[in-house]
Design a protein around this motif. Structure first.
Motif: not given
Length: 199
Positions: A1-20
Motif C-alpha cells: 500500500m505504501m510502496d511504489r518502486a517506479t520512483g518520481l519523474v524529475l526535471t534537471s536544470p537543463d530541462g532533461v526529464r528523468y526517473r529518480f
C-alpha cells in the motif's frame, strides 16, 4: 500500500526529464527543499505545496489531507533535521541530538491510519491532519536510519548533484541518482575523455 518502486519523474536544470527512485518515502520528502544550499529548491511555501508533494509521493492511495500553516512549518523543520541526519549517514556532517529529537517527536504522533474497505485498502475516512502525514514520514525515516539499510544511504556521485537515495542493489554499488541523468552524463564524459586521448 505504501510502496511504489517506479520512483518520481524529475526535471534537471537543463530541462532533461528523468526517473529518480530514492527508495524511501522519507527521502522523497527531501526533494521539497531543505537547509543551506538546498533552500533554493524550496517548494513548501504553502500547505498546497505539501499536498502536491503527497500526490507524487509513493503513498498509495493518496490520502485526503488537511494541512495547517503550523503543520507545514513543522514538516519543514523535520525535513531539514532529516537532511542533516542523512548527511551524517553519508559522512558530510555529524548527527545532532536536537535533530534526533525533532524526528523522534514527529514519529511519536499518530500516523496516517490504514483502513480496509470492500474494494481494497485505503485510509481512515475523512481528511487526515498534516501532523499524521508528518508522523508517517518520520516513522519511515526512523525505520530507514535505524534499520539494515542505514549504511546504504548514498549521495549521488556526480559533483553537481545532491540527490540522496537508498542503495538497495544486491552488490551495493549504486553511484548515481539515476542512470537516465547523472549516470549517463558520466558515461558521456568518460567517452569524450577516451576519444581525446585516442585523438
Amino acid at each position: 500500500m505504501m510502496d511504489r518502486a517506479t520512483g518520481l519523474v524529475l526535471t534537471s536544470p537543463d530541462g532533461v526529464r528523468y526517473r529518480f527512485d530514492p527508495g524511501a518515502l522519507c527521502l522523497e520528502l527531501l526533494l521539497t527543499g531543505g537547509p543551506g544550499e538546498i533552500a533554493r529548491y524550496e517548494s513548501l511555501h504553502e500547505p498546497a505545496g505539501l499536498l502536491e508533494w503527497v500526490v507524487h509521493s509513493r503513498l498509495r492511495p493518496t490520502p485526503e489531507l488537511r494541512v495547517s500553516g503550523e503543520e507545514l512549518a513543522e514538516t519543514r523543520r523535520a525535513r531539514d533535521a532529516l537532511w542533516r541526519l542523512v548527511w551524517a549517514r553519508t559522512g558530510r556532517s555529524e548527527a545532532s541530538v536536537e535533530d534526533l529529537g525533532v524526528l523522534n517527536a514527529a514519529a511519536a504522533r499518530p500516523p496516517l491510519a490504514p483502513a480496509l474497505y470492500a474494494d481494497g485498502v485505503g485510509w481512515a475516512a475523512g481528511p487526515a491532519a498534516g501532523e499524521q502525514l508528518l508522523s508517517t514520514v518520520a516513522r519511515d525515516a526512523v525505520a530507514l536510519l535505524g534499520g539494515p539499510y542505514a549504511g546504504r544511504i548514498r549521495e549521488c556521485g556526480a559533483h553537481d548533484c545532491r540527490l540522496v537515495f537508498v542503495d538497495t542493489s544486491r552488490p551495493g554499488r549504486r553511484r548515481w541518482c539515476s542512470m537516465g541523468r547523472c549516470g549517463n552524463r558520466n558515461k558521456v564524459r568518460a567517452l569524450r575523455a577516451r576519444q581525446r586521448l585516442e585523438g
